[in-house]
Design an enzyme around this catalytic site. Structure first.
Site, mmCIF file in Angstrom:
data_model
loop_
_atom_site.group_PDB
_atom_site.id
_atom_site.type_symbol
_atom_site.label_atom_id
_atom_site.label_comp_id
_atom_site.label_asym_id
_atom_site.label_seq_id
_atom_site.Cartn_x
_atom_site.Cartn_y
_atom_site.Cartn_z
ATOM 1 N N GLY A 57 0.856 -1.198 0.000
ATOM 2 C CA GLY A 57 0.000 0.000 0.000
ATOM 3 C C GLY A 57 0.883 1.237 0.000
ATOM 4 O O GLY A 57 2.050 1.189 -0.392
ATOM 5 N N ARG A 58 0.312 2.330 0.488
ATOM 6 C CA ARG A 58 1.038 3.615 0.406
ATOM 7 C C ARG A 58 2.366 3.565 1.165
ATOM 8 O O ARG A 58 3.381 4.068 0.693
ATOM 9 C CB ARG A 58 0.158 4.742 0.957
ATOM 10 C CG ARG A 58 -1.061 5.067 0.110
ATOM 11 C CD ARG A 58 -1.847 6.208 0.738
ATOM 12 N NE ARG A 58 -2.156 5.913 2.131
ATOM 13 C CZ ARG A 58 -3.288 5.366 2.558
ATOM 14 N NH1 ARG A 58 -4.236 5.079 1.700
ATOM 15 N NH2 ARG A 58 -3.477 5.125 3.844
ATOM 16 N N HIS B 64 6.580 2.099 19.268
ATOM 17 C CA HIS B 64 5.485 2.481 18.359
ATOM 18 C C HIS B 64 5.544 3.968 17.991
ATOM 19 O O HIS B 64 4.590 4.718 18.231
ATOM 20 C CB HIS B 64 4.128 2.116 18.989
ATOM 21 C CG HIS B 64 3.051 1.896 17.957
ATOM 22 N ND1 HIS B 64 2.022 0.991 18.098
ATOM 23 C CD2 HIS B 64 2.823 2.497 16.750
ATOM 24 C CE1 HIS B 64 1.221 1.033 17.057
ATOM 25 N NE2 HIS B 64 1.685 1.938 16.217
ATOM 26 N N GLU C 227 0.994 -4.816 23.233
ATOM 27 C CA GLU C 227 1.513 -3.527 23.693
ATOM 28 C C GLU C 227 0.840 -3.129 25.001
ATOM 29 O O GLU C 227 -0.361 -3.362 25.146
ATOM 30 C CB GLU C 227 1.271 -2.462 22.619
ATOM 31 C CG GLU C 227 2.122 -2.730 21.391
ATOM 32 C CD GLU C 227 1.976 -1.687 20.292
ATOM 33 O OE1 GLU C 227 1.374 -0.616 20.527
ATOM 34 O OE2 GLU C 227 2.472 -1.960 19.190
ATOM 35 N N ARG D 261 1.672 -3.673 12.548
ATOM 36 C CA ARG D 261 0.977 -3.985 13.796
ATOM 37 C C ARG D 261 1.675 -5.182 14.425
ATOM 38 O O ARG D 261 2.069 -6.130 13.714
ATOM 39 C CB ARG D 261 -0.493 -4.322 13.538
ATOM 40 C CG ARG D 261 -1.380 -3.108 13.321
ATOM 41 C CD ARG D 261 -1.529 -2.278 14.604
ATOM 42 N NE ARG D 261 -2.401 -1.136 14.442
ATOM 43 C CZ ARG D 261 -1.998 0.102 14.149
ATOM 44 N NH1 ARG D 261 -0.709 0.361 13.973
ATOM 45 N NH2 ARG D 261 -2.865 1.084 14.057
ATOM 46 N N THR E 85 6.934 -2.254 11.216
ATOM 47 C CA THR E 85 6.363 -0.978 11.664
ATOM 48 C C THR E 85 4.852 -0.987 11.443
ATOM 49 O O THR E 85 4.236 0.070 11.375
ATOM 50 C CB THR E 85 6.979 0.206 10.881
ATOM 51 O OG1 THR E 85 6.871 -0.067 9.478
ATOM 52 C CG2 THR E 85 8.423 0.443 11.253
HETATM 53 C C1 DGY Z 1 -1.342 4.259 13.007
HETATM 54 O O1 DGY Z 1 -1.693 5.407 12.710
HETATM 55 O O2 DGY Z 1 -2.039 3.274 12.755
HETATM 56 C C2 DGY Z 1 -0.002 4.079 13.634
HETATM 57 O O3 DGY Z 1 0.212 2.840 14.136
HETATM 58 C C3 DGY Z 1 0.310 5.177 14.628
HETATM 59 O O4 DGY Z 1 0.695 6.210 13.818
#
Ligand code: DGY
Length: 327
Positions: A156-157, A286, A268, A239, A237
């Site tokens: 994705g982006r 996070h 978390e 989930r 980065t």
């Molecule tokens: C989100 O926005 O989903 C990130 O995990 C926090 O910026």
């Protein structure tokens, strides 16, 4: 005229421009710190709108209590904290903040990728310990980044942003996603779609950018880690539950991969203790989207979504516009 009552689950001290929007349009209550669940349920009961973070669950229980609620606006792009079908059943519009954090998050995935490959944190700890004896040939030799194969899971982006940055490092880019990207995107990013098997086998760096869904939970499993090269690194980065932390600790222990850098965790704020003591792991709390500019944009976007709804417009980032009769 009375203004709609909204609950904002943080004080937003660092984000005055978002707070100004809330104050101008709403009777806004800000919770002064990290809101406990019981306070959330108590304070949302008489509110027309809720502005929350990914740490607050908007679920059947909350929706059953908040009888007046018309809106749940999360200041995050990921919305696994919101039960969207339940919101629809309760005629509550849910919104998120997509788009504005892509480059900041892609930058941070790269920060982690470089840091784990080049052993930056180990070097920092060594210097601060005062025990570095001076330069030598075999100290903290990591893995090269340039010219290697970057494997992007989730195109994705954000995943595309990570791929775009790889061009400057003359990397080969492969990717996997449930949906293949259009040919022009593949061409622009010089990215090759590969199946899961090849993805893990050919990667020097795996960077994960998928949303959390039943299909992506523990996608980084013992089996897939076992397919990776012993010289390869994992960066997450997205989930936390996408990575099986116990399997990762085991793979590192058995030297099935060279290292990992995580910004997100299965449970978390906790992290699997087996990872905490490892020097071949970098752990950050996070913060991939945590620049003042981007977090401000996210908070303002969340505010604009709420304003739109109470102005009688469809919020630009409605996740369930069907509630408003829009397809
Ligand atoms: C989100 O926005 O989903 C990130 O995990 C926090 O910026």
């Amino acid at each position: 005229m009375t203004k709609p009552k909204i609950l904002v689950t943080r004080p937003l001290v660092l984000f005055p421009s978002a707070r100004a929007i809330f104050d101008a349009h709403f009777d806004a209550e800000y919770f002064p710190g990290r809101i406990p669940r019981d306070e959330l349920l108590k304070r949302v009961a008489d509110k027309d709108g809720l502005v929350c973070l990914l740490t607050e669950k908007v679920d059947e229980e909350l929706l059953g209590i908040a009888k007046r609620l018309r809106m749940a606006s999360t200041i995050s792009v990921g919305f696994d904290n919101i039960d969207v079908p339940a919101c629809s059943r309760h005629k509550v519009v849910a919104t998120n903040t997509p788009g504005v954090l892509d480059d900041t998050t892609a930058d941070f995935a790269w920060t982690l990728l470089m840091a784990i490959a080049r052993r930056v944190l180990e070097g920092d700890v060594w210097m601060r310990s005062g025990t570095w004896p001076g330069w030598d040939l075999d100290q903290l030799c990591g893995g090269d980044v340039w010219g290697k194969t970057l494997a992007v899971m989730g195109f994705g982006r954000i995943g595309r942003g990570v791929a775009r940055r790889a061009q400057g490092f003359h990397m080969r880019v492969i990717y996997n996603d449930a949906v293949r990207a259009p040919a022009d995107v593949e061409k622009e990013l010089n990215a090759e779609f590969v199946d899961r098997e090849r993805f893990f086998r050919e990667a020097d760096f795996v960077s994960v950018h998928v949303p959390l869904m039943p299909e992506t939970r523990h996608l980084i499993s013992s089996e897939n880690l076992g397919r990776m090269k012993p010289t390869a690194y994992l960066v997450n980065t997205s989930r936390g539950p996408v990575v099986d932390e116990a399997a990762l600790a085991e793979a590192l222990e058995q030297k099935k991969i060279a290292g990992a850098a995580l910004d997100v965790y299965e449970n978390e704020p906790k992290c699997n203790p087996a990872l905490l003591k490892r020097t071949d792991v970098i752990l950050t709390p996070h913060i991939a989207s945590a620049s003042v500019e981007t977090r401000t944009k996210m908070a303002v976007m969340a505010a604009e979504n709420v304003v739109a709804l109470f102005d009688g417009r469809v919020p630009p980032n409605a996740l369930n516009p069907g509630v408003l009769g829009v397809a």
